[in-house]
Scaffold this active site. Structure first.
Site, PDB file in Angstrom:
ATOM      1  N   SER A   8      42.715  40.436  38.799  1.00  0.00           N
ATOM      2  CA  SER A   8      42.212  41.273  37.714  1.00  0.00           C
ATOM      3  C   SER A   8      43.381  41.900  36.975  1.00  0.00           C
ATOM      4  CB  SER A   8      41.314  42.374  38.269  1.00  0.00           C
ATOM      5  OG  SER A   8      41.105  43.350  37.269  1.00  0.00           O
ATOM      6  N   HIS A  31      40.798  37.464  35.719  1.00  0.00           N
ATOM      7  CA  HIS A  31      39.639  38.345  35.581  1.00  0.00           C
ATOM      8  C   HIS A  31      39.985  39.440  34.564  1.00  0.00           C
ATOM      9  CE1 HIS A  31      35.937  40.267  37.130  1.00  0.00           C
ATOM     10  NE2 HIS A  31      36.596  41.411  37.019  1.00  0.00           N
ATOM     11  N   ASP A  33      38.706  42.739  32.650  1.00  0.00           N
ATOM     12  CA  ASP A  33      37.714  43.819  32.707  1.00  0.00           C
ATOM     13  C   ASP A  33      37.588  44.506  31.357  1.00  0.00           C
ATOM     14  OD1 ASP A  33      36.818  43.897  35.519  1.00  0.00           O
ATOM     15  OD2 ASP A  33      38.946  44.252  35.927  1.00  0.00           O
ATOM     16  N   MET A  35      35.811  47.385  29.340  1.00  0.00           N
ATOM     17  CA  MET A  35      35.086  48.650  29.579  1.00  0.00           C
ATOM     18  C   MET A  35      34.978  49.415  28.265  1.00  0.00           C
ATOM     19  SD  MET A  35      36.833  49.923  33.114  1.00  0.00           S
ATOM     20  CE  MET A  35      37.246  48.797  34.449  1.00  0.00           C
ATOM     21  N   HIS A  64      34.636  40.150  32.542  1.00  0.00           N
ATOM     22  CA  HIS A  64      33.646  41.013  33.187  1.00  0.00           C
ATOM     23  C   HIS A  64      33.349  42.158  32.224  1.00  0.00           C
ATOM     24  CE1 HIS A  64      32.892  44.029  36.747  1.00  0.00           C
ATOM     25  NE2 HIS A  64      31.801  43.784  36.047  1.00  0.00           N
ATOM     26  N   MET A  66      31.838  45.394  31.303  1.00  0.00           N
ATOM     27  CA  MET A  66      31.227  46.650  31.765  1.00  0.00           C
ATOM     28  C   MET A  66      30.938  47.474  30.515  1.00  0.00           C
ATOM     29  SD  MET A  66      33.688  47.108  35.035  1.00  0.00           S
ATOM     30  CE  MET A  66      34.789  45.897  34.327  1.00  0.00           C
ATOM     31  N   MET A 135      29.274  43.851  42.864  1.00  0.00           N
ATOM     32  CA  MET A 135      30.332  44.869  42.832  1.00  0.00           C
ATOM     33  C   MET A 135      30.452  45.499  44.218  1.00  0.00           C
ATOM     34  SD  MET A 135      31.644  44.859  39.809  1.00  0.00           S
ATOM     35  CE  MET A 135      32.782  46.202  40.183  1.00  0.00           C
ATOM     36  N   ASP A 173      33.902  41.870  43.683  1.00  0.00           N
ATOM     37  CA  ASP A 173      34.887  42.568  42.841  1.00  0.00           C
ATOM     38  C   ASP A 173      34.935  44.039  43.244  1.00  0.00           C
ATOM     39  OD1 ASP A 173      36.498  43.513  40.807  1.00  0.00           O
ATOM     40  OD2 ASP A 173      35.053  43.160  39.192  1.00  0.00           O
TER      41      ASP A 173
HETATM   42  C1  DX5 Z   1      36.508  47.648  38.590  1.00  0.00           C
HETATM   43  C2  DX5 Z   1      36.829  46.300  38.025  1.00  0.00           C
HETATM   44  C3  DX5 Z   1      37.632  45.463  38.937  1.00  0.00           C
HETATM   45  C4  DX5 Z   1      38.997  46.036  39.277  1.00  0.00           C
HETATM   46  C5  DX5 Z   1      39.230  45.719  40.706  1.00  0.00           C
HETATM   47  O1  DX5 Z   1      35.456  48.221  37.918  1.00  0.00           O
HETATM   48  O2  DX5 Z   1      35.646  45.572  37.721  1.00  0.00           O
HETATM   49  O3  DX5 Z   1      37.775  44.129  38.459  1.00  0.00           O
HETATM   50  O4  DX5 Z   1      40.047  45.543  38.525  1.00  0.00           O
HETATM   51  O5  DX5 Z   1      40.388  46.325  41.120  1.00  0.00           O
HETATM   52  P1  DX5 Z   1      40.781  46.394  42.664  1.00  0.00           P
HETATM   53  O6  DX5 Z   1      40.896  44.993  43.152  1.00  0.00           O
HETATM   54  O7  DX5 Z   1      42.065  47.143  42.654  1.00  0.00           O
HETATM   55  O8  DX5 Z   1      39.668  47.139  43.362  1.00  0.00           O
HETATM   56 ZN    ZN Z   2      35.901  43.388  37.298  1.00  0.00          ZN
END
Ligand code: DX5
Ligand code: ZN
Length: 228
Positions: A8, A31, A33, A35, A64, A66, A135, A173
């Protein structure tokens, strides 16, 4: 499906994303993220960054989302170059229509469940998806502790996949590291997102290899793991 490791980039240096992507070239996917500060209390990046990153790396992008209103925004991430797009079940107004639209645009369609969202109401939707993301932390931040209480949900999901004979990837994740990946694999996950465990390591490529070896050790004997 063989084990896949998806670093990620949330834990990477955002000012050097292309370079950071190259440091994990042995990874299966990157990956990404997204947000929006509404669905989760954090803000990261959007379509223009995904577009640039897709041009800068040969590793396929696993986006991903969010975000609120994924029905409106998710298709743009396919157009931006994502090969897999994950929307949250809690945010989608019409998950079946959205999954079909993502697939029709040429990407893999995936749906994510927050820790408090059960898998059971979505059993009949699973054939519409290419991947399901469970998650293992509350979404929003990297570096949080893995939630062991999610292991039964991973197990139940793996059973549903078997029951329906689906070719559905099962991604985890949040808090996935050398000390938790085996528990996830044992429960039935086959796609592993790791942020801090990869980018926080001195040698991110070696961290990817080590995570893969641990997961493969566990899944080698699993009936659902298929051919490697
Ligand atoms: C959190 C993200 C993850 C995050 C995971 O909301 O969706 O993808 O990057 O990070 P680690 O592996 O450090 O928990
Ligand atoms: Zn993620």
């Amino acid at each position: 499906m063989a084990v896949q490791i998806n670093p990620s980039i949330l834990s990477a240096d955002f000012a050097r994303l292309a370079e950071e992507a190259r440091t994990v070239e042995g990874a299966d996917w990157l990956h990404v993220d997204v947000m929006d500060n509404h669905f989760v209390p954090n803000l990261t990046l959007g379509v223009p960054v995904v577009e640039s990153l897709a041009r800068a790396t040969d590793t396929p992008l696993d986006c991903h989302l969010m975000i609120e209103a994924p029905d409106r925004w998710a298709p743009q991430y396919v157009e931006a170059g994502a090969s897999s797009v994950t929307f949250h079940a809690e945010a989608a107004a019409a998950p079946v229509r959205l999954a079909r639209e993502i697939r029709a645009k040429g990407a893999r369609a995936s749906m994510a469940l927050k820790p408090a969202t059960p898998i059971e109401p979505y059993e009949d939707l699973l054939p519409e998806l290419d991947m399901l993301l469970i998650m293992t932390v509350e979404p929003g931040f990297g570096g949080q502790a893995f939630l062991d209480i999610m292991l039964p949900k991973i197990r139940r999901t793996r059973q549903l996949i078997g029951k329906h004979g689906l070719d559905l990837w099962l991604q985890v994740d949040g808090g996935v590291s050398a000390s938790t990946i085996e528990r996830c694999a044992e429960a039935g996950a086959d796609v592993f997102v790791a942020g801090s465990a990869v980018y926080g390591a001195e040698d991110p490529a070696a961290a990817v290899r080590a995570l893969r070896a641990r997961a493969e050790n566990v899944t080698a004997g699993a009936s659902w793991a298929g051919d490697h």
